[in-house]
Design a protein around this motif. Structure first.
Motif, short mmCIF file in Angstrom:
data_model
loop_
_atom_site.label_atom_id
_atom_site.label_comp_id
_atom_site.label_asym_id
_atom_site.label_seq_id
_atom_site.Cartn_x
_atom_site.Cartn_y
_atom_site.Cartn_z
N ASN A 281 48.73 32.70 43.94
CA ASN A 281 48.67 31.24 44.12
C ASN A 281 47.33 30.78 44.68
O ASN A 281 47.00 29.60 44.58
CB ASN A 281 49.80 30.78 45.04
CG ASN A 281 51.09 30.51 44.28
OD1 ASN A 281 51.12 30.59 43.05
ND2 ASN A 281 52.15 30.21 45.00
N VAL A 282 46.57 31.71 45.27
CA VAL A 282 45.23 31.35 45.72
C VAL A 282 44.37 30.97 44.52
O VAL A 282 43.58 30.02 44.56
CB VAL A 282 44.59 32.50 46.51
CG1 VAL A 282 43.17 32.14 46.95
CG2 VAL A 282 45.43 32.85 47.73
N ILE A 283 44.54 31.72 43.42
CA ILE A 283 43.81 31.40 42.19
C ILE A 283 44.22 30.02 41.70
O ILE A 283 43.38 29.19 41.34
CB ILE A 283 44.10 32.44 41.09
CG1 ILE A 283 43.76 33.85 41.58
CG2 ILE A 283 43.33 32.11 39.82
CD1 ILE A 283 44.15 34.92 40.60
N ARG A 284 45.52 29.79 41.66
CA ARG A 284 46.01 28.50 41.15
C ARG A 284 45.47 27.34 41.99
O ARG A 284 45.06 26.31 41.45
CB ARG A 284 47.54 28.48 41.16
CG ARG A 284 48.19 29.47 40.19
CD ARG A 284 49.71 29.41 40.32
NE ARG A 284 50.21 28.08 39.99
CZ ARG A 284 51.42 27.64 40.34
NH1 ARG A 284 52.24 28.41 41.05
NH2 ARG A 284 51.81 26.43 39.99
N LEU A 285 45.46 27.54 43.31
CA LEU A 285 44.97 26.48 44.18
C LEU A 285 43.50 26.20 43.92
O LEU A 285 43.09 25.05 43.79
CB LEU A 285 45.18 26.88 45.64
CG LEU A 285 44.61 25.92 46.70
CD1 LEU A 285 45.24 24.53 46.56
CD2 LEU A 285 44.85 26.48 48.11
N LYS A 286 42.69 27.26 43.82
CA LYS A 286 41.26 27.07 43.58
C LYS A 286 41.02 26.35 42.25
O LYS A 286 40.18 25.45 42.15
CB LYS A 286 40.54 28.42 43.60
CG LYS A 286 39.05 28.30 43.29
CD LYS A 286 38.37 29.64 43.40
CE LYS A 286 36.95 29.58 42.88
NZ LYS A 286 36.12 28.59 43.58
N GLN A 287 41.77 26.75 41.22
CA GLN A 287 41.58 26.14 39.90
C GLN A 287 42.07 24.70 39.85
O GLN A 287 41.58 23.90 39.05
CB GLN A 287 42.29 26.99 38.83
CG GLN A 287 41.68 28.36 38.64
CD GLN A 287 42.48 29.23 37.69
OE1 GLN A 287 43.69 29.09 37.57
NE2 GLN A 287 41.82 30.15 37.01
N ALA A 288 43.04 24.36 40.70
CA ALA A 288 43.64 23.02 40.65
C ALA A 288 42.83 21.98 41.41
O ALA A 288 43.03 20.78 41.20
CB ALA A 288 45.06 23.06 41.21
#
Length: 609
Positions: A244-251
């Motif tokens: 979810n760290v990836i998702r947060l950064k991309q969002a």
């Protein structure tokens, strides 16, 4: 302010009725009695009255309190009030000096790099704005010894999702608390990934955008990061949840900034022109209180309380122990000051500044009368997080946001043409890797330099090399991303794989393009479904190890590159791939299944040395 519920596993301080500060005589009682008799006999009533009224003597012994910026002013007021009551320790006057310092900075430096010249006096009492910073300190062995078993709370402010009032109302929020908006942290992330305001009848506002204050420096940002990664709310963050760290950064709609910058941007928002502004961002409730009362020029902010709970800025009071700069005297001063600021005087001061009491339910009149806030909170407080969860989540975030030199080297040997199932399709392994890599490129921001090689013995390369530098390491802007994406599309499988030759050459190439910024990762990432199958001879594993040792000795020891190898599929030569990684103090990551490729690339970034 500290009177309230105890959360399981949270350090609390059980207090009964507040004790009245007891005045102490600066001289022995028998001297006082004798002197009083003499004074009365002499008719010196005035002298008798003066002697009984003195609470302490001498220049005060002063303990240092280092506090979070949001409570520093209130603590300074309380410190002056307390000193005016002449507190004492064995007849000696005592007091505190209150200094302001970022909680994240204290947590980082206190056990290791604190410099009294640049950072000021070391604290005898530390009051950060959240227990997560205490847990970050406790993640290290030295830091864990500094923290006492009991850390009472000074005041609380829940973490909320701040939104311009018209946007919150469009989603179902109501100022009177009667709306039907139930927004969770996970739902917020989903909306930021592919939500649009046209879904809520306001297409003129464009896409739903998410802002964030940097988790490295901001309590609201750190709380949001932990809430989004600790999906099941059990206080721990496991590897699967770190995705979810990836998702947060991309969002995110913009690079993380500090909360005050977000608030200043929001101060320019007008109700009739919301397009182009951040739709939502994590903030402390007190930030919204401060904005709506003192900063806003256009629309106000609504504080949306996540229905799956939130972490609070609970302001623990840490009277430090087991450190050379404190002793029992300073600890007793800290305990007496704690008793004062958690009593009636402290409660009155902090409720008046937009905080809640220890129950998190009760706010003062100034908070209750502020539009956009909810006087009585029904949503739950999240339970405590483990120190390892704090350090793991923050390490993951920093890995994705730190400066990086990354050279990707992709195996394009014949075996990469084997067919595998991928999301309902039958595709070549090389095509699966290509798609996953293109998607994973969004992990890197403009702070990264990225390059791309491929390697195989079948392709007609220039010279005698079994590898091709396709895209030189360079700043990862739109042009660089396009070059890498185009080069990935043109790869085709064939021949054997010269793993050892390629790894040695890539190591040397990255040494020549070394990023010397503090904290930067200089990393070669090799993705292969096999091992070393060099038809043209080339280096053996022993030769490779000797070559890496030679290169590392030749360059300054500050220029150390790590090689991370990712083995894709179930037929990899783990001994060869692990040997390449360990020779450069890197790591080997297996990705037996297709959906493990991107998480293992993430692991490579997290664990880069």
């Amino acid at each position: 302010m500290a009177r309230g519920r105890s959360q399981p596993g949270v350090k609390t301080h059980r207090r009964g009725r507040r004790r009245r500060t007891r005045r102490r005589f600066p001289v022995a009682p028998w001297i006082v009695v004798t002197t009083i008799v003499t004074l009365v006999a002499s008719g010196l009533v005035l002298g008798y009255t003066w002697l009984l009224g003195t609470g302490c003597s001498g220049e005060p012994i002063r303990a240092t309190v280092v506090a979070a910026p949001d409570v520093r002013e209130s603590l300074s007021v309380l410190a002056r009030q307390w000193e005016g009551e002449e507190p004492s320790l064995r007849g000696q006057c005592i007091a505190v000096d209150v200094q302001e310092k970022s909680s994240a900075e204290v947590a980082t430096k206190l056990a290791t790099t604190w410099n009294t010249v640049t950072d000021g006096a070391r604290p005898h009492v530390w009051i950060p704005d959240s227990s997560v910073w205490v847990q970050m300190l406790e993640a290290g062995e030295t830091g864990a010894l500094m923290v006492p078993d009991q850390t009472p709370y000074l005041a609380t402010s829940p973490t909320v999702i701040a939104m311009p009032v018209p946007m919150a109302e469009a989603m179902g929020w109501s100022a009177d608390g009667g709306g039907d908006l139930e927004l969770t942290w996970t739902r917020l992330l989903e909306l930021a990934e592919d939500g649009d305001w046209s879904d809520f009848g306001n297409e003129e506002w464009g896409g739903i955008t998410l802002g964030l204050s940097s988790p490295r420096d901001s309590t609201a940002g750190m709380h949001a990061l932990l809430s989004l990664t600790d999906v099941d709310g059990n206080g721990d963050v496991v590897d699967e949840e770190l995705a979810n760290v990836i998702r947060l950064k991309q969002a995110l709609s913009q690079n993380p900034v500090d909360t005050d910058t977000l608030l200043r941007e929001m101060a320019e928002v007008q109700e009739d022109d919301l397009n182009g502004y951040v739709s939502a961002f994590p903030a402390l409730e007190r930030d919204v209180w401060r904005f709506n009362n003192y900063m806003k020029t256009g629309t106000k902010l609504a504080a949306v309380y996540p229905s799956d709970g939130s972490l609070d800025a609970d302001h623990p009071i840490v009277v430090l122990e087991n450190v050379e700069w404190t002793d029992q005297v300073y600890q007793e001063i800290g305990r007496q000051f704690t008793e004062y600021i958690t009593g009636e005087a402290g409660e009155a001061e902090l409720l008046g500044e937009g905080f809640r009491d220890g129950t998190r339910r009760t706010g003062g009149e100034t908070l209750n009368d502020t539009e956009g806030l909810t006087p009585q909170i029904e949503e739950s407080q999240r339970g405590p997080v483990q120190p390892s969860a704090v350090s793991n989540a923050l390490a993951a975030w920093q890995a994705l946001n730190r400066p990086a030199n990354v050279l990707l080297a992709l195996d394009t040997s014949e075996s990469m043409g084997a067919t595998v199932s991928y999301k309902g399709e039958e595709l070549a392994r090389l095509e699966v890797v290509r798609r996953e890599l293109i998607d994973a490129l969004d992990l890197f921001g403009s702070q990264a330099n990225i390059g791309l090689w491929d390697y195989s013995t079948a392709v007609p390369y220039s010279g005698e090399n079994d590898y091709t530098p396709l895209v030189n390491v360079g700043e990862f802007d739109d042009a660089q991303k396009a070059l890498i994406t185009d080069s990935l599309q043109q790869m085709s499988p064939g021949g054997g794989s010269a793993l050892f030759d390629t790894a040695a050459a890539a190591y040397e190439a990255l040494q020549n393009d070394f990023n010397e910024e503090p904290g930067a990762a200089n990393l070669v990432v090799i993705i292969s479904d096999g091992g070393n199958e060099d038809d043209n001879g080339g280096l053996t594993l022993a030769d490779f190890e000797a070559r890496i040792d030679e290169l590392s000795q030749r360059e300054s020891r500050t220029k150390q590159v790590s090689i991370v190898t990712i083995g894709f599929g179930g037929e990899v030569d783990e001994e060869a791939l692990r040997g390449v990684a360990e020779a450069s103090r890197g790591l080997f990551f297996p990705a037996e299944w297709n959906d493990q490729l991107k998480p293992q690339l993430l692991n490579a970034l997290f664990n880069a040395v």
